[in-house]
Design a protein around this motif. Structure first.
Motif, PDB file in Angstrom:
ATOM      1  N   ASN A  35      40.959  32.365  54.406  1.00 60.86           N
ATOM      2  CA  ASN A  35      40.259  33.305  53.457  1.00 60.86           C
ATOM      3  C   ASN A  35      40.818  33.503  52.275  1.00 60.86           C
ATOM      4  OD1 ASN A  35      37.931  32.899  55.183  1.00 60.86           O
ATOM      5  ND2 ASN A  35      38.352  35.044  56.433  1.00 60.86           N
ATOM      6  N   SER A  36      42.288  33.916  52.356  1.00 58.92           N
ATOM      7  CA  SER A  36      42.782  34.364  51.124  1.00 58.92           C
ATOM      8  C   SER A  36      42.876  33.031  50.289  1.00 58.92           C
ATOM      9  CB  SER A  36      44.326  34.803  51.473  1.00 58.92           C
ATOM     10  OG  SER A  36      44.977  34.865  50.397  1.00 58.92           O
ATOM     11  N   VAL A  37      43.300  31.820  50.668  1.00 58.77           N
ATOM     12  CA  VAL A  37      43.422  30.444  49.834  1.00 58.77           C
ATOM     13  C   VAL A  37      42.071  30.275  49.090  1.00 58.77           C
ATOM     14  CG1 VAL A  37      44.015  28.108  49.827  1.00 58.77           C
ATOM     15  CG2 VAL A  37      45.449  29.818  51.200  1.00 58.77           C
ATOM     16  N   LYS A  38      41.131  30.353  50.226  1.00 57.86           N
ATOM     17  CA  LYS A  38      39.707  30.087  49.526  1.00 57.86           C
ATOM     18  C   LYS A  38      39.325  31.142  48.517  1.00 57.86           C
ATOM     19  CE  LYS A  38      36.511  28.973  52.554  1.00 57.86           C
ATOM     20  NZ  LYS A  38      35.701  29.082  53.685  1.00 57.86           N
ATOM     21  N   SER A  39      39.828  32.456  48.584  1.00 60.96           N
ATOM     22  CA  SER A  39      39.407  33.293  47.697  1.00 60.96           C
ATOM     23  C   SER A  39      39.927  33.035  46.094  1.00 60.96           C
ATOM     24  CB  SER A  39      39.819  34.830  48.125  1.00 60.96           C
ATOM     25  OG  SER A  39      38.880  35.236  48.938  1.00 60.96           O
ATOM     26  N   ALA A  57      38.321  30.282  44.687  1.00 56.95           N
ATOM     27  CA  ALA A  57      36.831  30.565  43.973  1.00 56.95           C
ATOM     28  C   ALA A  57      37.056  31.629  42.877  1.00 56.95           C
ATOM     29  CB  ALA A  57      36.024  31.501  45.240  1.00 56.95           C
ATOM     30  N   ARG A  58      38.180  32.213  42.788  1.00 55.44           N
ATOM     31  CA  ARG A  58      38.434  32.908  41.561  1.00 55.44           C
ATOM     32  C   ARG A  58      39.004  32.288  40.368  1.00 55.44           C
ATOM     33  NH1 ARG A  58      40.222  37.089  45.175  1.00 55.44           N
ATOM     34  NH2 ARG A  58      42.238  36.456  44.975  1.00 55.44           N
ATOM     35  N   LYS A  87      36.799  23.680  43.184  1.00 52.68           N
ATOM     36  CA  LYS A  87      36.138  22.733  44.226  1.00 52.68           C
ATOM     37  C   LYS A  87      36.978  22.640  45.514  1.00 52.68           C
ATOM     38  CE  LYS A  87      33.629  19.222  42.934  1.00 52.68           C
ATOM     39  NZ  LYS A  87      33.209  18.021  42.394  1.00 52.68           N
ATOM     40  N   TYR A  88      36.727  23.043  46.711  1.00 56.99           N
ATOM     41  CA  TYR A  88      37.432  22.992  47.788  1.00 56.99           C
ATOM     42  C   TYR A  88      37.784  21.589  48.157  1.00 56.99           C
ATOM     43  CZ  TYR A  88      35.803  27.686  49.023  1.00 56.99           C
ATOM     44  OH  TYR A  88      35.675  29.066  48.973  1.00 56.99           O
ATOM     45  N   MET A 139      31.083  36.748  45.013  1.00 56.95           N
ATOM     46  CA  MET A 139      30.539  35.549  45.883  1.00 56.95           C
ATOM     47  C   MET A 139      31.473  34.348  45.342  1.00 56.95           C
ATOM     48  SD  MET A 139      26.713  36.437  46.680  1.00 56.95           S
ATOM     49  CE  MET A 139      26.645  35.496  48.294  1.00 56.95           C
ATOM     50  N   HIS A 140      31.510  34.101  44.192  1.00 56.43           N
ATOM     51  CA  HIS A 140      31.898  32.957  43.430  1.00 56.43           C
ATOM     52  C   HIS A 140      32.287  33.145  42.081  1.00 56.43           C
ATOM     53  CE1 HIS A 140      32.458  28.554  42.640  1.00 56.43           C
ATOM     54  NE2 HIS A 140      31.704  28.790  41.435  1.00 56.43           N
ATOM     55  N   GLU A 141      33.511  32.361  41.916  1.00 63.91           N
ATOM     56  CA  GLU A 141      33.784  32.587  40.333  1.00 63.91           C
ATOM     57  C   GLU A 141      34.428  31.355  39.832  1.00 63.91           C
ATOM     58  OE1 GLU A 141      36.730  34.902  36.870  1.00 63.91           O
ATOM     59  OE2 GLU A 141      36.513  35.487  39.226  1.00 63.91           O
ATOM     60  N   ASP A 142      34.007  30.724  38.724  1.00 64.32           N
ATOM     61  CA  ASP A 142      34.604  29.668  38.209  1.00 64.32           C
ATOM     62  C   ASP A 142      34.790  29.773  36.647  1.00 64.32           C
ATOM     63  OD1 ASP A 142      32.372  28.532  36.987  1.00 64.32           O
ATOM     64  OD2 ASP A 142      31.996  27.406  38.870  1.00 64.32           O
ATOM     65  N   ASN A 143      35.051  28.643  35.739  1.00 68.04           N
ATOM     66  CA  ASN A 143      35.271  28.805  34.258  1.00 68.04           C
ATOM     67  C   ASN A 143      33.853  29.085  33.918  1.00 68.04           C
ATOM     68  OD1 ASN A 143      37.942  28.187  34.336  1.00 68.04           O
ATOM     69  ND2 ASN A 143      37.802  25.987  34.035  1.00 68.04           N
ATOM     70  N   ASP A 144      32.935  28.853  34.520  1.00 66.63           N
ATOM     71  CA  ASP A 144      31.632  28.985  33.730  1.00 66.63           C
ATOM     72  C   ASP A 144      30.601  30.163  34.270  1.00 66.63           C
ATOM     73  OD1 ASP A 144      31.536  26.409  31.973  1.00 66.63           O
ATOM     74  OD2 ASP A 144      31.691  25.466  34.136  1.00 66.63           O
ATOM     75  N   LEU A 145      30.851  30.436  35.553  1.00 65.79           N
ATOM     76  CA  LEU A 145      29.823  31.222  36.036  1.00 65.79           C
ATOM     77  C   LEU A 145      30.614  32.480  36.926  1.00 65.79           C
ATOM     78  CD1 LEU A 145      27.466  28.588  37.556  1.00 65.79           C
ATOM     79  CD2 LEU A 145      27.024  30.033  35.799  1.00 65.79           C
TER      80      LEU A 145
END
Length: 310
Positions: A44-48, A51-52, A64-65, A96-102
């Motif tokens: 979960n830590s790695v996925k977070s 996601a950030r 992207k996983y 819930m989700h973060e990337d460069n655009d959203l």
């Protein structure tokens, strides 16, 4: 594909440097590669971290996983960014989700999406603006759509005006699913239906329906009954259009106002202590990658309590 991962040097579980650089030596999916490389951290830590937007491949950030790594790809994990942002406390919001655009968040009932001229209190917009500026003082966020103060659930923000405009201009095509859960007054006898009207706003800033074609903004709401008794009904509601207060007006139109919604016809107190409206699912095509994104916020347990208290 050989699932064994090889990295140039293992990442420490508690890194002291601002970033860790890794080198892919054979094909692998990014998440699998990071789980092997960052063995001191939970899944979960790695996925977070992913996601950030803390991970970049060959200098380009990605969330992207399943990003396909190839031999020679350089992966950088930025730790400083995580540390800086972790200091920002979000109240009534969770990422819930973060990337460069959203940025996609879950908003709790009672929190304003954005301030109005009359209201300057804490908002989702202000908190997220502070959040992104922790790592980049010039960063900004832009509101894509709003949830009413007393509506909870999934909400999306853009990180640039360009992305905001892309989403808003192509909203009908970009959004694949927008589903709410509504707790309404009384027993809805029709198990499913569609409400269509043209919405207008009066001088008191209250929306209302017109049956005359083109007399206002076209609004189409579809609903399906999930549970019902003589006190209330739980509906799954899908929006074909996204107008201000659309669900609340249309539920009043069919004679079953949203629980707790005195502005739009509720006749009694709310048995759940809040407005009975929750943004349950938001699915859309990512404006940059074209990837289908789907986010689901669980239904508040209080919505079901009404049907257990017989």
């Amino acid at each position: 594909m050989n699932k064994k991962k090889h990295v140039k040097s293992p990442a420490p579980s508690a890194p002291k440097s601002a970033a860790t650089e890794l080198l892919a030596e054979q094909p692998a999916m990014l998440l699998d590669f990071l789980l092997a490389a960052l063995s001191g951290r939970s899944r979960n830590s790695v996925k977070s971290i992913l996601a950030r937007g803390q991970v970049s491949v060959n200098g380009r950030p990605t969330t992207k996983y399943d990003f396909p790594l190839q031999p020679g790809h350089r992966v950088i994990v930025s730790w400083a960014k995580v540390a800086e942002r972790s200091e920002v406390k979000l109240n009534g919001l969770s990422l819930m989700h973060e990337d460069n655009d959203l940025i996609v968040v879950h908003k709790e009932a009672g929190l304003l999406s954005i301030a109005t001229a009359q209201e300057k209190e804490q908002t989702a917009y202000r908190q997220l603006s502070d959040y992104v500026r922790r790592s980049n003082p010039s960063a900004r966020i832009f509101i894509v759509h709003r949830l009413d103060r007393d509506t909870s659930g999934v909400m999306m923000f853009a990180k640039s005006e360009r992305v905001q405009q892309l989403l808003q201009n192509e909203w009908k095509d970009a959004v694949l699913e927008r589903t709410y859960v509504a707790l309404v007054e009384g027993e809805v006898r029709e198990k499913e239906g569609t409400v269509k009207s043209w919405l207008k706003e009066n001088k008191a800033m209250v929306m209302y329906s017109s049956s005359k074609p083109d007399d206002g903004q076209l609004a189409i709401t579809r609903y399906k009954v999930l549970k019902t008794n003589n006190r209330a009904s739980l509906l799954q509601v899908e929006l074909e259009t996204g107008r201000k207060n659309q669900i609340r007006v249309h539920m009043m139109d069919i004679g079953h106002p949203v629980v707790g919604d005195k502005k739009y016809g509720s006749r009694g107190g709310s048995p759940i202590g809040r407005l009975g409206l929750h943004a349950h699912v938001l699915s859309f095509r990512h404006p940059a990658s074209g990837e289908t994104m789907r986010f689901e916020s669980p239904m508040p347990s209080s919505f079901l309590r009404v049907f257990r208290e017989q």
